[in-house]
Design an enzyme around this catalytic site. Structure first.
Site, mmCIF file in Angstrom:
data_model
loop_
_atom_site.group_PDB
_atom_site.id
_atom_site.type_symbol
_atom_site.label_atom_id
_atom_site.label_comp_id
_atom_site.label_asym_id
_atom_site.label_seq_id
_atom_site.Cartn_x
_atom_site.Cartn_y
_atom_site.Cartn_z
ATOM 1 N N HIS A 78 23.304 12.294 -22.369
ATOM 2 C CA HIS A 78 22.390 13.025 -21.478
ATOM 3 C C HIS A 78 22.346 12.371 -20.094
ATOM 4 O O HIS A 78 22.274 13.073 -19.077
ATOM 5 C CB HIS A 78 20.991 13.067 -22.090
ATOM 6 C CG HIS A 78 20.911 13.879 -23.351
ATOM 7 N ND1 HIS A 78 21.450 15.139 -23.461
ATOM 8 C CD2 HIS A 78 20.352 13.603 -24.571
ATOM 9 C CE1 HIS A 78 21.228 15.624 -24.671
ATOM 10 N NE2 HIS A 78 20.568 14.702 -25.360
ATOM 11 N N LEU A 102 21.189 26.126 -0.424
ATOM 12 C CA LEU A 102 21.537 26.374 -1.818
ATOM 13 C C LEU A 102 20.249 26.515 -2.601
ATOM 14 O O LEU A 102 19.302 25.745 -2.408
ATOM 15 C CB LEU A 102 22.362 25.211 -2.398
ATOM 16 C CG LEU A 102 22.638 25.270 -3.913
ATOM 17 C CD1 LEU A 102 23.594 26.421 -4.241
ATOM 18 C CD2 LEU A 102 23.196 23.946 -4.426
ATOM 19 N N ASP A 139 26.591 22.203 -21.811
ATOM 20 C CA ASP A 139 26.662 21.905 -23.241
ATOM 21 C C ASP A 139 27.621 20.741 -23.503
ATOM 22 O O ASP A 139 28.626 20.590 -22.806
ATOM 23 C CB ASP A 139 27.145 23.158 -23.984
ATOM 24 C CG ASP A 139 26.922 23.075 -25.484
ATOM 25 O OD1 ASP A 139 26.131 22.211 -25.925
ATOM 26 O OD2 ASP A 139 27.534 23.864 -26.207
ATOM 27 N N TRP A 168 30.016 14.505 -26.387
ATOM 28 C CA TRP A 168 30.701 13.564 -25.493
ATOM 29 C C TRP A 168 30.369 12.135 -25.890
ATOM 30 O O TRP A 168 31.243 11.275 -25.968
ATOM 31 C CB TRP A 168 30.267 13.833 -24.054
ATOM 32 C CG TRP A 168 30.898 12.955 -23.017
ATOM 33 C CD1 TRP A 168 32.038 13.219 -22.300
ATOM 34 C CD2 TRP A 168 30.435 11.661 -22.576
ATOM 35 N NE1 TRP A 168 32.306 12.178 -21.444
ATOM 36 C CE2 TRP A 168 31.349 11.208 -21.591
ATOM 37 C CE3 TRP A 168 29.362 10.865 -22.917
ATOM 38 C CZ2 TRP A 168 31.206 9.980 -20.954
ATOM 39 C CZ3 TRP A 168 29.210 9.641 -22.286
ATOM 40 C CH2 TRP A 168 30.120 9.209 -21.312
#
Length: 251
Positions: A42, A136, A25, A30
């Site tokens: 983004h 991962l 978020d 920002w």
């Protein structure tokens, strides 16, 4: 993801959570704080994602789930949605080879109906190419909403009952959990939300029943390995009870 408590209490205590989920978020805030367009926020958010995927692997996290596009995000301006989808396209095309070579398996949860065909193709390609990787697991929640996920599971079970394939009395919490989007993935031990907001926003609400929640004030584009380590350290200091006696997360 139906087995949070069981997964977290089996085997040796872990100071590093098996599964971390992140609500990424603050990209727009920002950018606004720096006088930049939201699209730049983004873009910087994608850079943060690259850092965090690498950091999660280095720290020993086995599952990393990211909330990349909510089913509620369709209410945003069309230009911003276009920017987000463009970033997704570039991320998969530019980063998939690296993820694959690093042993990362990509999984996608969420609804794909109604998405543009090339987006669906890219998501399918990412899953197919990396399906045998095991270092991962990167779970991408895309066009995802937890209420919709739970409703979909309930509909599938109701259909089985209506067709005479299931006794309604056989349905319990574990049964419903097996009908969610990725039932083989353990529930998140730790959910992190950036940017200071303190809510789940329709993210993994079923799976979060026993998750530890950490809310950090920094915006997502500034999130890095140090921030992830700090959140994990907070997780390790907590006692996890699961309705019973305390179980330390750390060793």
């Amino acid at each position: 993801m139906p087995n949070a408590a069981a997964t977290a209490t089996e085997g040796p205590d872990r100071s590093v959570p098996l599964h971390v989920a992140i609500i990424m978020d603050g990209n727009g805030r920002w950018a606004a704080a720096r006088g930049l367009p939201r699209a730049e926020g983004h873009r910087r958010g994608v850079e943060a994602l690259r850092r965090v995927v690498r950091a999660a692997h280095e720290l020993g996290v086995r599952y990393l789930t990211i909330f990349s596009f909510s089913s509620e995000n369709w209410s945003r301006p069309a230009t911003e949605i276009g920017d987000l989808f463009g970033l997704l396209r570039r991320f998969i095309r530019n980063d998939l080879a690296t993820l694959h070579s690093d042993g990362v398996r990509v999984r996608v949860i969420g609804q794909r109906e109604g998405l543009e065909p090339d987006i669906c193709t890219l998501l399918n390609e990412a899953e197919e190419l990396t399906k045998d990787n095991s270092k991962l697991n990167l779970v991408v929640a895309f066009n995802y909403g937890s209420r919709q996920e739970i409703a979909g599971a309930a509909q599938r079970l109701a259909r089985e009952v209506a067709e005479g394939k299931r006794d309604p009395t056989s349905i319990d919490a574990d049964t419903l959990g097996r009908y969610l989007d990725a039932p083989d993935i353990p529930d998140p031990d730790l959910i992190i939300r950036t940017s200071g907001e303190q809510r789940l926003s329709n993210f993994l609400m079923w799976q979060a029943a026993y998750s530890e929640l950490v809310f950090v004030p920094i915006h997502w584009p500034d999130f890095d390995k140090a921030a992830l380590e700090s959140a994990i350290a907070e997780y390790a200091r907590r006692e996890r009870r699961f309705g019973g006696l305390a179980a330390k997360t750390g060793s």
